[in-house]
Design a protein around this motif. Structure first.
Motif, mmCIF file in Angstrom:
data_model
loop_
_atom_site.group_PDB
_atom_site.id
_atom_site.type_symbol
_atom_site.label_atom_id
_atom_site.label_comp_id
_atom_site.label_asym_id
_atom_site.label_seq_id
_atom_site.Cartn_x
_atom_site.Cartn_y
_atom_site.Cartn_z
ATOM 1 N N ALA A 49 0.822 -1.203 0.000
ATOM 2 C CA ALA A 49 0.000 0.000 0.000
ATOM 3 C C ALA A 49 0.861 1.260 0.000
ATOM 4 O O ALA A 49 0.347 2.367 -0.183
ATOM 5 N N LYS A 50 2.153 1.105 0.187
ATOM 6 C CA LYS A 50 3.048 2.256 0.305
ATOM 7 C C LYS A 50 3.554 2.706 -1.064
ATOM 8 O O LYS A 50 3.763 1.903 -1.964
ATOM 9 N N LYS A 51 3.763 4.014 -1.195
ATOM 10 C CA LYS A 51 4.295 4.573 -2.442
ATOM 11 C C LYS A 51 5.776 4.261 -2.607
ATOM 12 O O LYS A 51 6.277 4.143 -3.720
ATOM 13 N N GLU A 55 0.746 6.481 -9.439
ATOM 14 C CA GLU A 55 -0.258 5.967 -10.369
ATOM 15 C C GLU A 55 -1.260 7.059 -10.739
ATOM 16 O O GLU A 55 -1.760 7.770 -9.872
ATOM 17 N N THR A 95 1.505 5.285 -15.296
ATOM 18 C CA THR A 95 2.184 5.153 -14.006
ATOM 19 C C THR A 95 3.633 5.573 -14.174
ATOM 20 O O THR A 95 4.299 5.177 -15.129
ATOM 21 N N ARG A 126 1.155 -5.367 -7.793
ATOM 22 C CA ARG A 126 0.183 -4.281 -7.705
ATOM 23 C C ARG A 126 -0.784 -4.269 -8.887
ATOM 24 O O ARG A 126 -1.686 -3.447 -8.947
ATOM 25 N N SER A 152 -6.074 -2.081 -11.009
ATOM 26 C CA SER A 152 -4.862 -2.283 -10.220
ATOM 27 C C SER A 152 -5.244 -2.516 -8.758
ATOM 28 O O SER A 152 -6.389 -2.306 -8.346
ATOM 29 N N SER A 206 -4.402 -0.777 -6.178
ATOM 30 C CA SER A 206 -4.816 0.469 -5.529
ATOM 31 C C SER A 206 -6.247 0.838 -5.901
ATOM 32 O O SER A 206 -7.007 1.353 -5.074
ATOM 33 N N GLU A 207 -6.636 0.573 -7.141
ATOM 34 C CA GLU A 207 -8.017 0.841 -7.548
ATOM 35 C C GLU A 207 -8.988 -0.083 -6.826
ATOM 36 O O GLU A 207 -10.123 0.306 -6.525
ATOM 37 N N THR A 225 -8.556 -1.420 -3.781
ATOM 38 C CA THR A 225 -8.548 -1.332 -2.319
ATOM 39 C C THR A 225 -8.611 0.081 -1.760
ATOM 40 O O THR A 225 -8.644 0.257 -0.547
ATOM 41 N N THR A 226 -8.627 1.102 -2.615
ATOM 42 C CA THR A 226 -8.663 2.475 -2.112
ATOM 43 C C THR A 226 -9.746 3.287 -2.812
ATOM 44 O O THR A 226 -10.254 2.894 -3.859
#
Length: 490
Positions: free
Chosen positions: A272-274, A288, A293, A330, A388, A390-391, A393-394
């Motif tokens: 989850a970290k950048k 992203e 990206t 990811r 992705s 991130s899409e 889960t966030t």
């Protein structure tokens, strides 16, 4: 050795693939964002787009799906050599079509669909609506490869496409015919079902969890699988026996999180970290966007013990390997730009390209490495079929709207000051402003030293109340007399 940890007992399904204890692949499937890739629907054409040779299909999702002319069976089976026939010759608005999802909705884009319905098994792929035969290039025996191509051509119908996979190489023709018959019956059953339904309707739902696990087991002769769902355990154990695989499978019961038990949870949290740290002290930064990206490579704590060029090359080598791993973990797709640390020697750049290509072979998604730009940025693409990580889960931050930045206290304070100045000629004696503490500190100055000057400038007494939280914001609640505003604070 490959290990798979399947956390299927809760509503959010998770499957992790590890090699020598290192996380190589992760699938997270929240129930509300479950992938629809592979699902088959009865859809309805809502709009024909001649300029794009495509149509929009209502298949029951929030956004209509996109279907290109080349994915329509009637075009594939009658297309001319020039392939320029208008889409209006093959489909019309309001028509019902069987469609299959090939790419999930992403961002503002609807799903990508095909009318060439595909069913896959470990040894044979059946595609309805296209005249095609393919045989795996991984066959060890060229004569058997040729023989299977001829066998497939002999038994297929004109509107069928067949792909013979590697595991069919040493099977008998009767096994081939049994599997082909079974796949044909699946498609015929869909057509019968569709005839009795209205569009849009779901006709076939792919079991993404088991399909993903089976796909991983199919690609490796041996491995270990730990799973916490008993029904799935029984089904997969049966599959292993029927397909004569040497995978060890165990059912994990108990109250402890299976990911924690197998030391996977900590690796998942890092995704989850950048920032991703490299073993040698360098690090990567992932940014992203919907369009592409960007990955920035930095030397960080790594100083090296040799000349500068060799030191930078060592960081870039480690970064290239980790980038390939992170893209898969990811599920980052589309256009990818990697800003490696600048290298003077062209042979080093070429070696970085070769490392990325070599690592990309392990990825099930198609990757194309374009090369370095004049500015030293490596361009590549990865095929997009699903959102992705991130899409999945966030959600966009309600404060910054996903930009990662908010307006500074100074910007907000000076905007408030300008708005108050617009009311300086009104008859009201006071104003009540609700404001965040950081903005109030800028508006009134240190120890409210600017308050007298501001109140004189706007010709009003200022009453402040504070908004809790970290957001830099304000709201002008009310204008009125000093007594009226004062009573609101009593």
């Amino acid at each position: 050795m490959k290990k798979m940890i399947a956390n299927l007992a809760s509503r959010e399904k998770r499957v992790a693939v590890l090699e020598n204890g290192v996380l190589r692949k992760l699938e997270i499937m929240p129930p509300q964002k479950r992938s629809t890739v592979g699902n088959i629907y009865l859809g309805k054409v809502t709009k024909v787009l001649p300029g794009m040779d495509a149509v929009f299909i209502d298949y029951g999702a929030e956004k209509n799906g996109f279907l290109h002319r080349d994915e329509i069976p009637s075009f594939q089976l009658t297309k001319k050599s020039d392939g320029k026939a208008s889409i209006g010759q093959f489909v019309r608005q309001g028509e019902k079509l069987l469609v299959q999802v090939t790419r999930d909705e992403t961002g503002t884009k609807g799903a990508k669909l095909t009318g060439l319905i595909e069913f896959s098994t470990e040894s044979l792929v059946y595609i309805h609506g296209i005249d095609y035969v393919g045989v795996s290039k991984k066959f060890k025996n060229d004569d058997l490869q040729k023989q299977w191509r001829e066998t497939a051509m002999l038994h297929k119908n004109p509107d069928e496409g067949l792909i013979v996979r590697t595991s069919m190489e040493n099977e008998s023709e009767s096994v081939f015919l049994d599997r082909l018959t079974g796949l044909r019956e699946l498609h015929k059953g869909l057509e019968v079902k569709a005839a009795s339904l209205k569009a849009p309707s779901l006709l076939h739902e792919r079991d993404a969890y088991l399909d993903m696990i089976i796909s991983e087991m199919s690609g490796t002769a041996t491995g270990e699988l730990a799973i916490d769902d008993f029904e799935a355990y029984r089904e997969l154990k049966k599959w292993i026996q029927e397909n004569r695989k040497e995978w060890e499978i165990s059912h994990v019961s108990g109250t402890r999180n299976i990911f924690s038990e197998w030391n996977v949870e900590a690796q998942v949290e890092k995704m989850a970290k950048k920032i991703v740290w490299l073993d040698n002290g360098g690090y990567l930064i992932f940014e992203e966007t919907e369009a592409f990206t960007v990955i920035d490579v930095n030397s960080g704590k790594f100083t090296g013990k040799v000349e500068k060029e060799a030191t930078l090359f060592a960081v870039n080598q480690a970064a290239a390997k980790e980038v390939a791993r992170q893209l898969r973990l990811r599920n980052i797709s589309g256009i990818i730009l990697i800003d490696f640390i600048n290298m003077d020697q062209s042979r080093h750049k070429q070696e970085i390209i070769e490392i990325v290509k070599k690592e990309a072979v392990r990825d099930e998604k198609r990757i194309q490495v374009i090369g370095f730009t004049e500015l030293g940025i490596l361009q590549m693409t990865r095929k997009r079929t699903s959102p992705s990580l991130s899409e999945m889960t966030t959600v966009p931050c309600p404060v910054c709207s996903g930009s990662g930045k908010i307006e500074s206290p100074e910007t907000v304070a000076f905007r408030l000051e300008r708005e108050l100045l617009e009311h300086r000629k009104t008859d009201d004696e006071a104003v009540w402003v609700e404001v965040s503490k950081a903005v109030a500190d800028v508006l009134l100055g240190e120890k409210e030293s600017y308050r007298p000057a501001l109140e004189e400038l706007i010709a009003k007494k200022i009453f402040l109340s504070f908004i809790p939280g970290l957001t830099n914001a304000y709201s002008i609640k009310r204008f009125g007399s000093i007594q009226e505003i004062g009573r609101a604070f009593e």
